[in-house]
Design an enzyme around this catalytic site. Structure first.
Site, PDB file in Angstrom:
ATOM      1  N   ARG A   1      13.711  -6.815   2.721  1.00 56.41           N
ATOM      2  CA  ARG A   1      12.409  -6.239   3.273  1.00 56.41           C
ATOM      3  C   ARG A   1      11.466  -7.693   4.195  1.00 56.41           C
ATOM      4  O   ARG A   1      12.481  -8.319   4.643  1.00 56.41           O
ATOM      5  CB  ARG A   1      11.391  -6.648   1.415  1.00 56.41           C
ATOM      6  N   GLY A   2      10.977  -6.435   4.345  1.00 53.65           N
ATOM      7  CA  GLY A   2       9.319  -6.923   5.943  1.00 53.65           C
ATOM      8  C   GLY A   2       9.741  -6.277   7.336  1.00 53.65           C
ATOM      9  O   GLY A   2      11.043  -5.641   7.048  1.00 53.65           O
TER      10      GLY A   2
ATOM     11  N   ARG B   1      11.727   3.455   3.642  1.00 54.52           N
ATOM     12  CA  ARG B   1      10.371   3.184   3.207  1.00 54.52           C
ATOM     13  C   ARG B   1       9.840   3.376   4.831  1.00 54.52           C
ATOM     14  O   ARG B   1       9.261   3.445   6.006  1.00 54.52           O
ATOM     15  CB  ARG B   1      10.882   1.228   3.574  1.00 54.52           C
TER      16      ARG B   1
ATOM     17  N   ASP C   1       3.485  -4.352   9.530  1.00 54.39           N
ATOM     18  CA  ASP C   1       4.175  -3.034   9.904  1.00 54.39           C
ATOM     19  C   ASP C   1       3.879  -2.423  10.230  1.00 54.39           C
ATOM     20  O   ASP C   1       5.748  -1.745  10.756  1.00 54.39           O
ATOM     21  CB  ASP C   1       4.764  -2.724   7.751  1.00 54.39           C
TER      22      ASP C   1
ATOM     23  N   ASN D   1      -0.719  -3.540   6.262  1.00 59.21           N
ATOM     24  CA  ASN D   1       0.412  -4.698   6.450  1.00 59.21           C
ATOM     25  C   ASN D   1      -0.087  -4.670   5.028  1.00 59.21           C
ATOM     26  O   ASN D   1      -0.491  -3.925   3.935  1.00 59.21           O
ATOM     27  CB  ASN D   1      -0.168  -5.987   6.980  1.00 59.21           C
ATOM     28  N   LYS D   2       1.260  -5.731   4.036  1.00 61.87           N
ATOM     29  CA  LYS D   2       1.346  -5.555   2.879  1.00 61.87           C
ATOM     30  C   LYS D   2      -0.965  -6.083   2.534  1.00 61.87           C
ATOM     31  O   LYS D   2      -1.256  -6.291   2.510  1.00 61.87           O
ATOM     32  CB  LYS D   2       2.149  -7.000   2.776  1.00 61.87           C
TER      33      LYS D   2
ATOM     34  N   GLN E   1       6.321 -11.915  -2.866  1.00 56.27           N
ATOM     35  CA  GLN E   1       7.511 -12.186  -1.634  1.00 56.27           C
ATOM     36  C   GLN E   1       6.051 -13.860  -1.199  1.00 56.27           C
ATOM     37  O   GLN E   1       6.776 -15.005  -1.010  1.00 56.27           O
ATOM     38  CB  GLN E   1       6.826 -11.067  -0.006  1.00 56.27           C
TER      39      GLN E   1
HETATM   40  C1  RUB Z   1       5.982  -7.088   4.205  1.00 51.70           C
HETATM   41  C2  RUB Z   1       5.100  -7.208   4.696  1.00 51.70           C
HETATM   42  C3  RUB Z   1       5.065  -8.293   6.434  1.00 51.70           C
HETATM   43  C4  RUB Z   1       5.579  -7.120   7.141  1.00 51.70           C
HETATM   44  C5  RUB Z   1       6.344  -8.244   8.587  1.00 51.70           C
HETATM   45  O1  RUB Z   1       6.204  -5.792   2.975  1.00 51.70           O
HETATM   46  O2  RUB Z   1       4.245  -6.786   4.230  1.00 51.70           O
HETATM   47  O3  RUB Z   1       3.963  -8.700   6.375  1.00 51.70           O
HETATM   48  O4  RUB Z   1       6.945  -6.763   7.464  1.00 51.70           O
HETATM   49  O5  RUB Z   1       6.957  -8.907   8.545  1.00 51.70           O
HETATM   50  P1  RUB Z   1       7.672  -6.144   2.287  1.00 51.70           P
HETATM   51  P2  RUB Z   1       7.771  -9.079   9.455  1.00 51.70           P
HETATM   52  O6  RUB Z   1       7.707  -6.696   1.355  1.00 51.70           O
HETATM   53  O7  RUB Z   1       6.854  -4.411   1.483  1.00 51.70           O
HETATM   54  O8  RUB Z   1       8.346  -4.890   2.224  1.00 51.70           O
HETATM   55  O9  RUB Z   1       7.675 -10.206  10.596  1.00 51.70           O
HETATM   56  O10 RUB Z   1       8.779 -10.187   9.152  1.00 51.70           O
HETATM   57  O11 RUB Z   1       8.603  -8.153  10.222  1.00 51.70           O
END
Ligand code: RUB
Length: 320
Positions: free
Chosen positions: A22-23, A60, A205, A215-216, A164
């Site tokens: 994720r992320g 996603r 995101d 974002n989350k 998270q």
């Molecule tokens: C993750 C989330 C993170 C962004 C940025 O959501 O909201 O803040 O994806 O992350 P989920 P990065 O856990 O639902 O995927 O900077 O690591 O890309």
């Protein structure tokens, strides 16, 4: 940190869908390598590669990196057989390297905003395990400031329901030796109003063309409270996460996840059986609440509608 072996794109897609991976940064990289995996497994069959790309993109819907990266990979399709596979592999490696460079670079720009002695709040996990190595986006800013010898402290929000912040961000902060405090999401207002937080840095995101930010879920309420308390609120993201095809945040599709992910924690029911729970995975923070967008090209400030475009087109409007 466990190591998993992935043998096909269906399996990879399921790992992304179920949030084992994720992320935004991490799923973008998985999109790139997923297309490469499909090329290997199909021995360079173009239809099979395109099908794999569509599957990965469907996992996603909010994080735009995944879509953009898969499209970039598919545009590298050229020739056939071994030659095609090689082209696709080269592209995946290029994307990974680029992301690493961007993360380091944006960390450098973001760290310049952080003063010695400050406490920074973050939400969810935008870090090394989520990004490609140096520190995701928000954590690369924090990590860089720490490496520069600044005496900083981090408040990491737990991030219900997937936790998270508690499970991953706190783990990484500990690993990097960065002093931190875990709070539940509903404590951020208290912390801001009692002077405990000087800056907020979150990942993203998707950033729409006008600077609205997905974002989350929970990010929006932190941004609202930050406005009330005059606390600068930044998102750290690469220019790749800016989606010029989406004019404003209300047009971003917010992924809705299963009710059971809220009513249960690790399979343990915490609400009465049959309770329906709502789970928007993300929320939208309007551009007026955002102090700056930290990118690998510098920190972009309002008016976002014009400045985001100019920065991506390399016209200097940066604030540092
Ligand atoms: C993750 C989330 C993170 C962004 C940025 O959501 O909201 O803040 O994806 O992350 P989920 P990065 O856990 O639902 O995927 O900077 O690591 O890309």
């Amino acid at each position: 940190e466990e190591v998993y072996t992935v043998s096909d794109v269906e399996q990879l897609g399921e790992m992304i869908r179920s949030m084992m991976i994720r992320g935004s940064g991490a799923i973008g990289i998985c999109g790139a390598y997923g297309v490469f995996l499909a090329a290997l497994n199909s021995k360079g069959n173009v239809d099979a590669i395109k099908e794999a790309g569509a599957l990965l993109k469907s996992t996603r819907p909010t994080a735009v990196n995944l879509m953009k990266t898969v499209d970039e990979m598919l545009s590298a399709i050229e020739g056939s057989g071994e030659e095609l596979i090689e082209k696709i592999e080269t592209k995946a490696v290029e994307i990974l390297k680029r992301q690493l460079e961007f993360e380091y670079q944006l960390g450098e720009y973001g760290a310049a905003l952080i003063e010695d002695g400050e406490t920074i709040m973050t939400h969810c996990h935008s870090g090394a395990l989520g990004g490609s190595g140096y520190g995701g986006r928000a954590l690369s800013v924090i990590r860089r400031a720490h490496e520069q010898g600044k005496n900083i402290h981090v408040y990491t929000c737990e991030t219900r329901p997937y936790l998270q912040g508690a499970r991953i961000t706190a783990y990484e902060l500990k690993k990097f030796g960065i002093p931190h405090t875990l709070i539940t999401d509903n404590m951020s207002g208290f912390c801001m109003s009692t002077g405990r937080i000087q800056k907020i840095v979150v990942g993203s995101d998707r950033v729409s063309a006008n600077g609205d930010l997905a974002n989350k879920v929970g990010t929006y309420m932190h941004a609202l409270a930050a406005k009330e308390h005059n606390i600068p609120f930044y998102t750290a993201t690469s220019s790749h996460t800016i989606d010029f095809n989406t004019k404003s945040g209300d047009l971003i599709e917010v992924e809705m996840r299963d009710s059971s992910e809220v009513t249960q924690i690790k399979g343990v029911q915490i609400a009465p059986e049959g309770t329906h729970a709502l789970y928007p995975s993300f929320d939208i923070t309007p551009n007026r609440l955002i102090t700056g967008i930290i990118t690998e090209k510098g920190v972009i400030s309002a008016p976002y509608e014009t400045n985001l475009k100019k920065v991506v087109e390399n016209i200097s409007v940066l604030s540092n």
